[in-house]
Design a protein around this motif. Structure first.
Motif, PDB file in Angstrom:
ATOM      1  N   ALA A 122       0.823  -1.173  -0.043  1.00  0.00           N
ATOM      2  CA  ALA A 122       0.063   0.179   0.055  1.00  0.00           C
ATOM      3  C   ALA A 122       1.214   1.248  -0.288  1.00  0.00           C
ATOM      4  O   ALA A 122       0.808   1.638  -0.675  1.00  0.00           O
ATOM      5  CB  ALA A 122      -1.056  -0.088   1.006  1.00  0.00           C
ATOM      6  N   ASP A 123       1.820   1.755   0.614  1.00  0.00           N
ATOM      7  CA  ASP A 123       2.549   2.286   0.793  1.00  0.00           C
ATOM      8  C   ASP A 123       3.431   2.571  -0.836  1.00  0.00           C
ATOM      9  O   ASP A 123       3.573   4.091  -0.325  1.00  0.00           O
ATOM     10  CB  ASP A 123       3.415   2.119   1.956  1.00  0.00           C
ATOM     11  CG  ASP A 123       3.243   2.080   3.059  1.00  0.00           C
ATOM     12  OD1 ASP A 123       2.306   3.327   3.329  1.00  0.00           O
ATOM     13  OD2 ASP A 123       3.512   1.786   4.275  1.00  0.00           O
ATOM     14  N   LEU A 124       3.932   1.394  -1.276  1.00  0.00           N
ATOM     15  CA  LEU A 124       5.105   1.676  -2.416  1.00  0.00           C
ATOM     16  C   LEU A 124       3.910   2.215  -3.558  1.00  0.00           C
ATOM     17  O   LEU A 124       4.007   3.014  -4.141  1.00  0.00           O
ATOM     18  CB  LEU A 124       5.134  -0.269  -3.297  1.00  0.00           C
ATOM     19  CG  LEU A 124       6.356  -0.119  -2.006  1.00  0.00           C
ATOM     20  CD1 LEU A 124       6.484  -1.659  -2.544  1.00  0.00           C
ATOM     21  CD2 LEU A 124       7.590   0.935  -2.725  1.00  0.00           C
ATOM     22  N   GLU A 125       2.550   1.547  -3.485  1.00  0.00           N
ATOM     23  CA  GLU A 125       1.300   1.834  -3.957  1.00  0.00           C
ATOM     24  C   GLU A 125       1.002   3.480  -3.995  1.00  0.00           C
ATOM     25  O   GLU A 125       1.542   3.568  -5.258  1.00  0.00           O
ATOM     26  CB  GLU A 125       0.276   1.207  -4.218  1.00  0.00           C
ATOM     27  CG  GLU A 125       0.539  -0.129  -5.091  1.00  0.00           C
ATOM     28  CD  GLU A 125      -1.131  -1.688  -4.424  1.00  0.00           C
ATOM     29  OE1 GLU A 125      -1.674  -1.113  -4.176  1.00  0.00           O
ATOM     30  OE2 GLU A 125      -0.582  -2.259  -5.758  1.00  0.00           O
ATOM     31  N   ALA A 126       1.337   4.100  -2.946  1.00  0.00           N
ATOM     32  CA  ALA A 126       1.008   5.506  -2.730  1.00  0.00           C
ATOM     33  C   ALA A 126       2.036   6.329  -3.049  1.00  0.00           C
ATOM     34  O   ALA A 126       1.766   7.222  -3.971  1.00  0.00           O
ATOM     35  CB  ALA A 126       0.907   5.815  -1.097  1.00  0.00           C
ATOM     36  N   PHE A 127       2.505   5.878  -3.091  1.00  0.00           N
ATOM     37  CA  PHE A 127       4.218   6.664  -3.771  1.00  0.00           C
ATOM     38  C   PHE A 127       4.736   6.401  -5.184  1.00  0.00           C
ATOM     39  O   PHE A 127       4.562   7.904  -5.221  1.00  0.00           O
ATOM     40  CB  PHE A 127       5.636   6.076  -2.812  1.00  0.00           C
ATOM     41  CG  PHE A 127       6.741   5.889  -3.691  1.00  0.00           C
ATOM     42  CD1 PHE A 127       7.159   7.873  -3.151  1.00  0.00           C
ATOM     43  CD2 PHE A 127       7.675   5.333  -4.263  1.00  0.00           C
ATOM     44  CE1 PHE A 127       8.473   8.067  -4.078  1.00  0.00           C
ATOM     45  CE2 PHE A 127       8.407   6.195  -5.523  1.00  0.00           C
ATOM     46  CZ  PHE A 127       9.356   7.612  -5.173  1.00  0.00           C
ATOM     47  N   ILE A 128       4.291   5.105  -5.988  1.00  0.00           N
ATOM     48  CA  ILE A 128       4.309   5.886  -7.247  1.00  0.00           C
ATOM     49  C   ILE A 128       3.254   6.327  -7.736  1.00  0.00           C
ATOM     50  O   ILE A 128       3.334   6.869  -8.639  1.00  0.00           O
ATOM     51  CB  ILE A 128       4.238   4.212  -7.646  1.00  0.00           C
ATOM     52  CG1 ILE A 128       5.724   3.501  -7.444  1.00  0.00           C
ATOM     53  CG2 ILE A 128       4.209   3.982  -9.277  1.00  0.00           C
ATOM     54  CD1 ILE A 128       5.176   1.610  -7.258  1.00  0.00           C
ATOM     55  N   ALA A 129       1.661   6.442  -7.311  1.00  0.00           N
ATOM     56  CA  ALA A 129       1.090   7.306  -7.464  1.00  0.00           C
ATOM     57  C   ALA A 129       1.090   8.763  -7.070  1.00  0.00           C
ATOM     58  O   ALA A 129       0.991   9.531  -8.149  1.00  0.00           O
ATOM     59  CB  ALA A 129      -0.479   6.768  -6.490  1.00  0.00           C
ATOM     60  N   TRP A 130       1.738   9.142  -6.171  1.00  0.00           N
ATOM     61  CA  TRP A 130       2.681  10.325  -5.969  1.00  0.00           C
ATOM     62  C   TRP A 130       3.466  11.009  -6.915  1.00  0.00           C
ATOM     63  O   TRP A 130       3.768  11.496  -7.313  1.00  0.00           O
ATOM     64  CB  TRP A 130       3.422  10.581  -4.881  1.00  0.00           C
ATOM     65  CG  TRP A 130       3.929  11.876  -4.964  1.00  0.00           C
ATOM     66  CD1 TRP A 130       3.606  13.570  -4.542  1.00  0.00           C
ATOM     67  CD2 TRP A 130       5.596  12.085  -4.623  1.00  0.00           C
ATOM     68  NE1 TRP A 130       4.117  13.933  -4.451  1.00  0.00           N
ATOM     69  CE2 TRP A 130       5.052  13.492  -4.080  1.00  0.00           C
ATOM     70  CE3 TRP A 130       6.317  11.121  -4.799  1.00  0.00           C
ATOM     71  CZ2 TRP A 130       6.758  13.404  -4.795  1.00  0.00           C
ATOM     72  CZ3 TRP A 130       8.031  11.398  -4.951  1.00  0.00           C
ATOM     73  CH2 TRP A 130       7.969  13.385  -4.832  1.00  0.00           C
ATOM     74  N   GLU A 131       4.549   9.729  -7.653  1.00  0.00           N
ATOM     75  CA  GLU A 131       5.999   9.880  -7.847  1.00  0.00           C
ATOM     76  C   GLU A 131       5.392  10.552  -9.715  1.00  0.00           C
ATOM     77  O   GLU A 131       5.645  11.073 -10.214  1.00  0.00           O
ATOM     78  CB  GLU A 131       6.661   8.651  -8.004  1.00  0.00           C
ATOM     79  CG  GLU A 131       7.045   8.705  -8.881  1.00  0.00           C
ATOM     80  CD  GLU A 131       8.192   7.258  -8.461  1.00  0.00           C
ATOM     81  OE1 GLU A 131       9.577   7.445  -8.419  1.00  0.00           O
ATOM     82  OE2 GLU A 131       8.182   6.213  -8.380  1.00  0.00           O
ATOM     83  N   THR A 132       3.887   9.889 -10.188  1.00  0.00           N
ATOM     84  CA  THR A 132       3.517   9.588 -10.835  1.00  0.00           C
ATOM     85  C   THR A 132       2.623  10.655 -11.320  1.00  0.00           C
ATOM     86  O   THR A 132       2.001  10.769 -12.811  1.00  0.00           O
ATOM     87  CB  THR A 132       3.074   8.168 -11.841  1.00  0.00           C
ATOM     88  OG1 THR A 132       1.883   7.958 -10.977  1.00  0.00           O
ATOM     89  CG2 THR A 132       4.123   7.448 -12.052  1.00  0.00           C
ATOM     90  N   GLY A 133       2.529  11.511 -10.870  1.00  0.00           N
ATOM     91  CA  GLY A 133       1.660  12.585 -10.500  1.00  0.00           C
ATOM     92  C   GLY A 133       0.288  12.597 -10.443  1.00  0.00           C
ATOM     93  O   GLY A 133      -0.735  12.977 -11.361  1.00  0.00           O
ATOM     94  N   HIS A 134       0.224  11.391  -9.523  1.00  0.00           N
ATOM     95  CA  HIS A 134      -1.844  10.955  -9.602  1.00  0.00           C
ATOM     96  C   HIS A 134      -2.639  10.834  -8.286  1.00  0.00           C
ATOM     97  O   HIS A 134      -3.243  11.000  -8.322  1.00  0.00           O
ATOM     98  CB  HIS A 134      -1.927   9.289  -9.728  1.00  0.00           C
ATOM     99  CG  HIS A 134      -1.350   8.768 -12.038  1.00  0.00           C
ATOM    100  ND1 HIS A 134      -0.426   8.413 -11.671  1.00  0.00           N
ATOM    101  CD2 HIS A 134      -1.775   9.307 -12.903  1.00  0.00           C
ATOM    102  CE1 HIS A 134      -0.485   8.042 -13.583  1.00  0.00           C
ATOM    103  NE2 HIS A 134      -1.565   8.111 -13.849  1.00  0.00           N
ATOM    104  N   THR A 135      -1.170  11.741  -7.826  1.00  0.00           N
ATOM    105  CA  THR A 135      -2.087  12.336  -6.405  1.00  0.00           C
ATOM    106  C   THR A 135      -1.310  13.207  -6.287  1.00  0.00           C
ATOM    107  O   THR A 135      -0.721  13.689  -6.643  1.00  0.00           O
ATOM    108  CB  THR A 135      -1.538  11.250  -5.198  1.00  0.00           C
ATOM    109  OG1 THR A 135      -0.310  10.643  -4.773  1.00  0.00           O
ATOM    110  CG2 THR A 135      -2.676   9.960  -5.454  1.00  0.00           C
ATOM    111  N   ALA A 136      -1.821  14.009  -5.331  1.00  0.00           N
ATOM    112  CA  ALA A 136      -1.737  15.277  -4.305  1.00  0.00           C
ATOM    113  C   ALA A 136      -0.166  15.182  -3.640  1.00  0.00           C
ATOM    114  O   ALA A 136       0.208  14.017  -3.523  1.00  0.00           O
ATOM    115  CB  ALA A 136      -2.481  16.568  -4.005  1.00  0.00           C
ATOM    116  N   PRO A 137       1.178  16.598  -3.919  1.00  0.00           N
ATOM    117  CA  PRO A 137       2.270  16.391  -3.098  1.00  0.00           C
ATOM    118  C   PRO A 137       1.235  15.949  -1.536  1.00  0.00           C
ATOM    119  O   PRO A 137       0.432  16.094  -1.421  1.00  0.00           O
ATOM    120  CB  PRO A 137       2.764  17.559  -3.453  1.00  0.00           C
ATOM    121  CG  PRO A 137       1.485  18.400  -4.695  1.00  0.00           C
ATOM    122  CD  PRO A 137       0.996  17.820  -4.462  1.00  0.00           C
ATOM    123  N   PRO A 138       2.451  14.812  -1.499  1.00  0.00           N
ATOM    124  CA  PRO A 138       2.395  14.814   0.555  1.00  0.00           C
ATOM    125  C   PRO A 138       2.386  15.817   0.968  1.00  0.00           C
ATOM    126  O   PRO A 138       3.014  16.844   0.697  1.00  0.00           O
ATOM    127  CB  PRO A 138       3.369  14.592   0.572  1.00  0.00           C
ATOM    128  CG  PRO A 138       4.366  14.389  -0.341  1.00  0.00           C
ATOM    129  CD  PRO A 138       3.820  14.813  -1.763  1.00  0.00           C
TER     130      PRO A 138
END
Length: 158
Positions: free
Chosen positions: A125-141
């Motif tokens: 779950a943490d890796l998927e959240a990071f990858i989503a952030w990294e690829t711009g699919h989620t807001a910055p932390p």
């Protein structure tokens, strides 16, 4: 983010190796230079052994990018325990004298793959959240993420 589950049960030898790597990870995270050396070693080993590590290549790269982003301060919404496990998996991976030494042709990377796979499943779950952030699919932390301890608390025995 939720704290990761413990990695799936590993054979006793691998469990002891991962436990040692967890303690080394807590020490490694105290110095940016140590983390930088670890990341260089991990990327180097991945480049030298592409076929043997094909099964976990993407996961190892994601773990390394996650740790690098944390060190740079660009991604800090990660439970401390997840960070320690990610670094421990990288430490286990770069150690040439682990349970099955890497010099054993055909077998040397079996234990590395098993440990990395177990840790990645626990951190999925943490890796998927990071990858989503990294690829711009989620807001910055968010900036108000809980601070990390200057000195990590001792890890419970595995």
């Amino acid at each position: 983010m939720m704290a990761p589950s413990s990695p799936e049960p590993l054979p006793p030898g691998l469990q002891r190796g991962l436990s040692r790597a967890l303690h080394a990870a807590a020490r490694t995270l105290q110095r940016r230079a140590r983390v930088a050396r670890l990341l260089r070693a991990a990327y180097g080993k991945l480049r030298r052994h592409p076929k043997a590590l094909a099964r976990v290549r993407g996961d190892l790269q994601a773990l390394a990018r996650l740790v690098r982003a944390w060190v740079r301060g660009t991604y800090r919404v990660l439970p401390w325990r997840s960070l320690v496990y990610a670094v421990a998996a990288l430490i286990y991976f770069v150690n040439p004298a682990d349970v099955l030494p890497d010099a054993l042709v055909g077998l040397g990377f079996v234990d590395d793959v098993a440990v990395v796979t177990a840790v990645v499943r626990a951190l999925r779950a943490d890796l998927e959240a990071f990858i989503a952030w990294e690829t711009g699919h989620t807001a910055p932390p968010v900036a108000d993420a809980a601070p990390y301890p200057a000195r990590p608390a001792p890890l419970p025995a595995a």
